[in-house]
Scaffold this motif. Structure first.
Motif, PDB file in Angstrom:
ATOM      1  N   MET B 123       0.844  -1.205   0.000  1.00  0.00           N
ATOM      2  CA  MET B 123       0.000   0.000   0.000  1.00  0.00           C
ATOM      3  C   MET B 123       0.871   1.243   0.000  1.00  0.00           C
ATOM      4  O   MET B 123       0.665   2.180  -0.757  1.00  0.00           O
ATOM      5  CB  MET B 123      -0.878   0.040   1.253  1.00  0.00           C
ATOM      6  CG  MET B 123      -1.756  -1.156   1.469  1.00  0.00           C
ATOM      7  SD  MET B 123      -2.797  -0.825   2.919  1.00  0.00           S
ATOM      8  CE  MET B 123      -3.380  -2.446   3.313  1.00  0.00           C
ATOM      9  N   ARG B 124       1.877   1.226   0.888  1.00  0.00           N
ATOM     10  CA  ARG B 124       2.746   2.385   1.043  1.00  0.00           C
ATOM     11  C   ARG B 124       3.517   2.682  -0.236  1.00  0.00           C
ATOM     12  O   ARG B 124       3.698   3.821  -0.624  1.00  0.00           O
ATOM     13  CB  ARG B 124       3.727   2.100   2.184  1.00  0.00           C
ATOM     14  CG  ARG B 124       4.449   3.294   2.716  1.00  0.00           C
ATOM     15  CD  ARG B 124       5.482   2.859   3.740  1.00  0.00           C
ATOM     16  NE  ARG B 124       4.891   2.125   4.840  1.00  0.00           N
ATOM     17  CZ  ARG B 124       4.333   2.700   5.895  1.00  0.00           C
ATOM     18  NH1 ARG B 124       4.311   3.995   5.987  1.00  0.00           N
ATOM     19  NH2 ARG B 124       3.821   1.973   6.858  1.00  0.00           N
ATOM     20  N   GLU B 125       3.974   1.596  -0.899  1.00  0.00           N
ATOM     21  CA  GLU B 125       4.853   1.787  -2.046  1.00  0.00           C
ATOM     22  C   GLU B 125       4.107   2.156  -3.319  1.00  0.00           C
ATOM     23  O   GLU B 125       4.671   2.761  -4.212  1.00  0.00           O
ATOM     24  CB  GLU B 125       5.680   0.524  -2.288  1.00  0.00           C
ATOM     25  CG  GLU B 125       6.634   0.185  -1.164  1.00  0.00           C
ATOM     26  CD  GLU B 125       7.605   1.320  -0.852  1.00  0.00           C
ATOM     27  OE1 GLU B 125       8.097   1.951  -1.796  1.00  0.00           O
ATOM     28  OE2 GLU B 125       7.828   1.590   0.339  1.00  0.00           O
ATOM     29  N   THR B 126       2.854   1.713  -3.430  1.00  0.00           N
ATOM     30  CA  THR B 126       2.200   1.898  -4.724  1.00  0.00           C
ATOM     31  C   THR B 126       0.996   2.826  -4.678  1.00  0.00           C
ATOM     32  O   THR B 126       0.486   3.209  -5.711  1.00  0.00           O
ATOM     33  CB  THR B 126       1.731   0.557  -5.299  1.00  0.00           C
ATOM     34  OG1 THR B 126       0.793  -0.018  -4.390  1.00  0.00           O
ATOM     35  CG2 THR B 126       2.888  -0.394  -5.472  1.00  0.00           C
ATOM     36  N   ARG B 127       0.515   3.132  -3.487  1.00  0.00           N
ATOM     37  CA  ARG B 127      -0.640   4.011  -3.403  1.00  0.00           C
ATOM     38  C   ARG B 127      -0.335   5.129  -2.427  1.00  0.00           C
ATOM     39  O   ARG B 127       0.506   4.981  -1.555  1.00  0.00           O
ATOM     40  CB  ARG B 127      -1.867   3.254  -2.878  1.00  0.00           C
ATOM     41  CG  ARG B 127      -2.276   2.048  -3.665  1.00  0.00           C
ATOM     42  CD  ARG B 127      -3.269   2.421  -4.753  1.00  0.00           C
ATOM     43  NE  ARG B 127      -3.854   1.240  -5.348  1.00  0.00           N
ATOM     44  CZ  ARG B 127      -3.272   0.509  -6.282  1.00  0.00           C
ATOM     45  NH1 ARG B 127      -2.079   0.836  -6.714  1.00  0.00           N
ATOM     46  NH2 ARG B 127      -3.885  -0.542  -6.780  1.00  0.00           N
TER      47      ARG B 127
END
Lengths: 382, 285
Positions: B123-127
């Motif tokens: 979640m953190r890396e892509t959104r």
């Protein structure tokens, strides 16, 4: 991002009718538009706050994922707390299972203890003091275990792992020879060059040879070699033992009734103790050679003159002072590397920390030991 | 758990729709002078649970890794969501990769992160998601896979084998993927945990509308949650279809697999009790 990935943003419209308030949701209620999604769900709560009954209509929702379902449920929960009755309408069957699974529940964040900074500082200080003492204690007890297992093996020579020892000597000793020669030739050369430049001011450039001879043989040879080996082989030993610990290989040895100290650590430490004096000798020769070349080049001292000046400047004990220290350095490096390796916990991060700490600690200890030896030799006038 | 009949009905509907999510055509994969996958053809339809079976070394893992793009292919085409991955630009490929989740055999949780951080990683890396929502979603995913909130702040090394699988599944589901790859999800679990895990996969598949590509050795999983089974041998798909058709196949490997010592017992039991609803054994006091 492409247009396809963006999709239709989530939104809702509000209609008041005599039957009540109807919020029609539309668009993709998915994680892709997370900020928009949170904003919309917050607005639902805000706009419906005063009402008694609202209907949330999902007919126009084109996509719904866990995040969307969760936020709709959270909004429903917030409204229910404000005495607003909420009904869902036109929920597709697949959405209703999702909404059911993602029903609202409170996730209590664990209370974060709020400490005084000074308190934390003092407790950290105390903790690290205690840790350091524990470490020292563990080091001493580890040394004891190692010595006792070596005595045990010495009394039963057939249990001695010669193959393993030879393999370690190859890894630690033989394969380090090129880099040890290289750095010592360079350092010997650098010391010689500075010696010549500085001593020339007193017209005493021939004393450079004494400087090189004594400095290299007593201190530099063994120190540089130890630091190099701490970085090169100490780290390798820690990483090897650490990953064996992580994959339960050490435990496998234990349950077979074998002692990891005897099987894994003794050959490595012994390999270090044998290799390091040999490497130190090679380092001494290399540094003297480097010094000789540079003295010839800058100071015009021919190799023959260098050799005879060197012979006057040093005695056998000059060489011995250096070489005696080598096995002790090896023992310290081996102990720290094996202890840190075995202290590895399950994670890759822990392995990294242990390797770093092993290298830093062994280099530090090597220098401290060298200082102690200097004090010792000075006091016995050797 | 869904009864087998609804599963079968669902599968029939989906096969009529024939919405192909993964299509593998004439795939060849090899290493050095060994060719492992030799001209393999396989389709995975939307919304189904496909079980991939095969003996050790027959190319199950290599096929999975080839579809995921972890090993280079020598020939053939792999189309995922109707797109040829090799033809995509790097950014498009990244978007494609965010539409699937992978559960590796040993979990492959990041050992330096807690369970919660592991789940939040994708979640953190892509959104771009607020921390508050990420925390809530991570806890929700943990609950969905049947882990308590106390597992959230543990490190992977502090978890049991079953918990690692569940946590890894939660991470695989972090971005609500359409397609989930499961590599031997029940291996290393005790039979009770394995049955629970099967049930969990079944429930999640229905709830989230997942398509599941599952490599497995576990006959129980095949019986309980797979809509279709593809059997691999000698680098090819030797049979694919509903389990019943595979049971009737007379390929020697399939016969040995389903009607051998272990499989035979289970197959017999399953056929005998096919129409009975499963009931828990009465507890004796």
């Amino acid at each position: 991002m492409t247009v396809a990935a963006m999709g239709r943003p989530p939104k809702f419209t509000r209609q008041s009718s005599p039957e009540g308030v109807r919020l029609s949701l539309s668009g993709d209620w998915t994680l892709v538009a997370s900020h928009r999604l949170e904003e919309e769900s917050r607005r639902i709560v805000e706009e419906a706050r005063g009402d008694r009954l609202i209907v949330i209509d999902l007919a126009q929702v084109s996509q719904l994922d866990t995040a969307g379902a969760w936020l709709i449920n959270r909004a429903r929960h917030d409204l229910a707390r404000r005495d607003v009755a909420v009904a869902l309408e036109h929920v597709r069957p697949e959405y209703s299972t999702l909404l059911e699974e993602a029903h609202y529940r409170a996730f209590d964040a664990p209370a974060r203890p709020n400490f005084n900074v000074i308190f934390v500082l003092l407790s950290d200080l105390g903790q690290s003091t205690v840790d350091a003492l524990h470490e020292f204690y563990r080091g001493v007890s580890f040394l004891g275990e190692l010595v006792s297992s070596m005595i045990y093996v010495a009394s039963r020579p057939h249990r001695f792992r010669l193959t393993s020892l030879v393999a370690q000597i190859e890894l630690i000793g033989f394969r380090s020879v090129p880099i040890i020669i290289l750095i010592n030739v360079l350092v010997g050369g650098i010391v010689a060059q500075q010696g010549i430049f500085q001593l020339l001011k007193f017209g005493a450039s021939s004393y450079t040879v004494s400087l090189i001879g004594i400095l290299v043989l007593r201190e530099l040879g063994v120190l540089l070699t130890s630091i190099m080996i701490a970085g090169r082989s100490g780290s390798a030993i820690t990483a090897e033992l650490g990953s064996m610990k992580m994959r339960e290989e050490v435990d496998a040895l234990l349950v077979m009734g074998l002692s990891p100290i005897e099987v894994l650590i003794a050959p490595r430490v012994l390999g270090l103790i044998i290799s390091l004096p040999i490497l130190t000798f090679i380092a001494d020769i290399a540094a003297l050679f480097g010094g000789m070349i540079v003295s010839w080049w800058y100071g015009g001292i021919s190799p023959v003159a260098f050799a005879s000046l060197l012979k006057e400047a040093i005695a056998l004990h000059t060489f011995l002072v250096g070489i005696i220290k080598a096995p002790f350095m090896a023992l310290v490096i081996g102990l720290i590397a094996s202890m840190d390796g075995l202290a590895t916990k399950g994670s890759a991060e822990s392995l990294g920390q242990q390797v770093t700490s092993s290298v830093v600690k062994s280099i530090f200890m090597v220098i401290v030991m060298d200082g102690l030896f200097a004090v010792f030799f000075a006091s016995i006038d050797y | 758990m869904s009864s087998p009949s609804t599963n079968a009905d669902g599968a029939v509907q989906q096969r009529q729709n024939r919405d192909v999510i993964i299509s593998v055509r004439d795939l060849v994969v090899g290493f050095g002078d060994r060719t492992i996958v030799k001209g393999l053809n396989l389709d995975v339809f939307r919304g189904e649970v496909l079980g991939v079976v095969g003996g050790s070394g027959q190319g199950k893992s290599v096929l999975t890794r080839a579809i995921l793009g972890l090993v280079p292919t020598r020939a053939g085409a792999i189309r995922i969501f109707g797109q040829d991955r090799d033809a995509l630009a790097p950014t498009e490929r990244r978007i494609l990769e965010q539409r699937w989740g992978v559960l590796f055999q040993n979990g492959a949780l990041f050992s330096g992160l807690t369970v919660k951080q592991n789940i939040q990683m994708p979640m953190r890396e892509t959104r771009d998601i607020s921390q508050h929502l990420m925390d809530e979603l991570a806890m929700l995913k943990l609950e969905l896979v049947g882990l308590g909130p106390d597992a959230a702040d543990k490190f992977p090394s502090e978890l049991s084998g079953g918990m690692v699988k569940r946590a890894a599944l939660a991470r695989a589901l972090a971005l609500d993927p359409e397609l989930v790859f499961l590599d031997e999800p029940t291996s290393g679990l005790d039979p009770i945990s394995a049955a629970e895990f099967d049930e969990l996969i079944g429930t999640l598949q229905q709830t989230l509308g997942l398509t599941v590509f599952m490599v497995t050795h576990d006959l129980d999983s095949l019986y309980s949650i797979c809509d279709r089974v593809a059997a691999l041998a000698e680098g090819r798909v030797i049979a694919a279809g509903p389990l019943e058709t595979l049971l009737e196949s007379d390929h020697p490997w399939l016969k040995a697999y389903f009607h051998g010592v272990r499989g035979g017992r289970l197959t017999a039991a399953r056929i005998e009790h096919k129409d009975e609803e499963w009931k828990p054994a009465p507890t004796t006091r």
